[in-house]
Structure formats: structure tokens, C-alpha cells
Write a protein that holds these residues in place. Structure first.
Motif, PDB file in Angstrom:
ATOM      1  N   ALA A   1       0.807  -1.226   0.000  1.00  0.00           N
ATOM      2  CA  ALA A   1       0.000   0.000   0.000  1.00  0.00           C
ATOM      3  C   ALA A   1       0.839   1.274   0.000  1.00  0.00           C
ATOM      4  O   ALA A   1       0.296   2.363  -0.193  1.00  0.00           O
ATOM      5  N   ASP A   2       2.134   1.155   0.185  1.00  0.00           N
ATOM      6  CA  ASP A   2       3.017   2.316   0.307  1.00  0.00           C
ATOM      7  C   ASP A   2       3.562   2.704  -1.077  1.00  0.00           C
ATOM      8  O   ASP A   2       4.306   1.933  -1.690  1.00  0.00           O
ATOM      9  N   GLU A   3       3.206   3.903  -1.535  1.00  0.00           N
ATOM     10  CA  GLU A   3       3.631   4.348  -2.869  1.00  0.00           C
ATOM     11  C   GLU A   3       5.143   4.461  -3.001  1.00  0.00           C
ATOM     12  O   GLU A   3       5.720   4.076  -4.021  1.00  0.00           O
ATOM     13  N   ALA A   4       5.781   4.999  -1.965  1.00  0.00           N
ATOM     14  CA  ALA A   4       7.242   5.152  -2.024  1.00  0.00           C
ATOM     15  C   ALA A   4       7.911   3.783  -2.096  1.00  0.00           C
ATOM     16  O   ALA A   4       8.879   3.586  -2.856  1.00  0.00           O
ATOM     17  N   ALA A   5       7.407   2.824  -1.333  1.00  0.00           N
ATOM     18  CA  ALA A   5       7.977   1.482  -1.361  1.00  0.00           C
ATOM     19  C   ALA A   5       7.783   0.853  -2.739  1.00  0.00           C
ATOM     20  O   ALA A   5       8.713   0.236  -3.279  1.00  0.00           O
ATOM     21  N   GLN A   6       6.603   1.019  -3.300  1.00  0.00           N
ATOM     22  CA  GLN A   6       6.343   0.443  -4.618  1.00  0.00           C
ATOM     23  C   GLN A   6       7.249   1.063  -5.685  1.00  0.00           C
ATOM     24  O   GLN A   6       7.758   0.367  -6.567  1.00  0.00           O
TER      25      GLN A   6
ATOM     26  N   LEU B   1      16.029   0.911  -1.069  1.00  0.00           N
ATOM     27  CA  LEU B   1      14.768   0.214  -0.822  1.00  0.00           C
ATOM     28  C   LEU B   1      14.679  -0.239   0.630  1.00  0.00           C
ATOM     29  O   LEU B   1      13.687  -0.004   1.314  1.00  0.00           O
ATOM     30  N   HIS B   2      15.728  -0.863   1.112  1.00  0.00           N
ATOM     31  CA  HIS B   2      15.726  -1.391   2.477  1.00  0.00           C
ATOM     32  C   HIS B   2      15.795  -0.301   3.549  1.00  0.00           C
ATOM     33  O   HIS B   2      15.529  -0.574   4.716  1.00  0.00           O
ATOM     34  N   ALA B   3      16.120   0.922   3.155  1.00  0.00           N
ATOM     35  CA  ALA B   3      16.190   2.026   4.114  1.00  0.00           C
ATOM     36  C   ALA B   3      14.808   2.572   4.475  1.00  0.00           C
ATOM     37  O   ALA B   3      14.657   3.241   5.497  1.00  0.00           O
ATOM     38  N   LEU B   4      13.814   2.268   3.663  1.00  0.00           N
ATOM     39  CA  LEU B   4      12.460   2.744   3.968  1.00  0.00           C
ATOM     40  C   LEU B   4      11.954   2.075   5.247  1.00  0.00           C
ATOM     41  O   LEU B   4      12.079   0.856   5.403  1.00  0.00           O
TER      42      LEU B   4
END
Length: 130
Positions: free
Chosen positions: A43-48, A85-88
Motif C-alpha cells: 500500500a506504500d507508494e514510495a515502497a512500490q 529500498l531497504h532504508a524505507l
């Protein structure tokens, strides 16, 4: 009871127990936390967006590697995309929950494998052994 009937009964018992184990695993707090974290990532746009970026960089790296054109900068770009990516925070939570679930499943695998002459999880997860 004949040997065939006993084998069938034992097989049915094993299948019933396996189904019950699967259902019990879905009730584990680690499994529920994993599902929640996975949904949060989805659901997270930044993650996607970061996942898409990582997948693109990884695909470019794999093509370069297959054609013997990959160099250190390509690998660095892949590592950087993975690091970003893993820093989110949402990915950190997801990765922690995934590791906790894998650890719990490993514990269950060891309990299942204890009376067996083989590692249950290893045998169940692979088609061929050397």
C-alpha cells in the motif's frame, strides 16, 4: 487391519496433521505480523516506486552480466538501489517480520525433522539432492 489399510490410515493422519499445521501457522503472531507488513509495503507508494526501481536496476544488471558487460559500477548501482529500498521504514518492518517468520518456521522444521532421518524442510523444498 492389513498393511495397505494401515498405510492409508497413516497417510490420512499425516495429511490431516499437515493441514492442521498449516492452519496453525496462519495463526502464529509472526505470520500475522508478516502479512500486515506485506500489506503495508503493497500500500506504500514510495515502497512500490523503490521496488520498481530496484527491479529495473536488477534486470539491467542481469542482462549486462549475461552478456559479459557488467562491471563494478553496475554492481554498485544494484547495491545502492537495494540499500535505498531497504532504508524505507516500511521495508525495514517488512524485512524484520519476514526474518522472524522464517526463524519460527525453521524452529517448526527442526521439530518435524527430529524423528525423521531427513531434514523435512530441505527435502520438501527441493527436487534433487547431490
Amino acid at each position: 487391519m492389513s498393511v495397505d489399510t494401515e498405510g492409508t490410515t497413516a497417510g490420512a493422519d499425516a495429511e490431516t496433521l499437515a493441514t492442521a499445521l498449516g492452519e496453525a501457522i496462519t495463526d502464529l503472531p509472526e505470520y500475522q505480523a508478516y502479512l500486515d507488513a506485506k500489506a503495508d509495503v503493497e500500500a506504500d507508494e514510495a515502497a512500490q516506486q523503490r521496488i520498481e526501481e530496484f527491479e529495473q536496476v536488477r534486470e539491467e544488471y542481469m542482462v549486462a552480466k549475461q552478456t559479459n558487460r557488467a562491471d563494478e559500477s553496475d554492481l554498485d548501482a544494484l547495491k545502492d538501489a537495494k540499500r535505498r529500498l531497504h532504508a524505507l521504514p516500511v521495508m525495514k518492518t517488512y524485512l524484520r517480520s519476514q526474518a522472524a517468520l522464517e526463524s519460527r518456521l525453521q524452529e517448526l522444521d527442526e521439530l518435524i525433522s527430529e524423528p525423521l532421518a531427513v531434514d523435512f524442510g530441505e527435502q520438501a523444498g527441493s527436487c534433487c539432492q547431490d
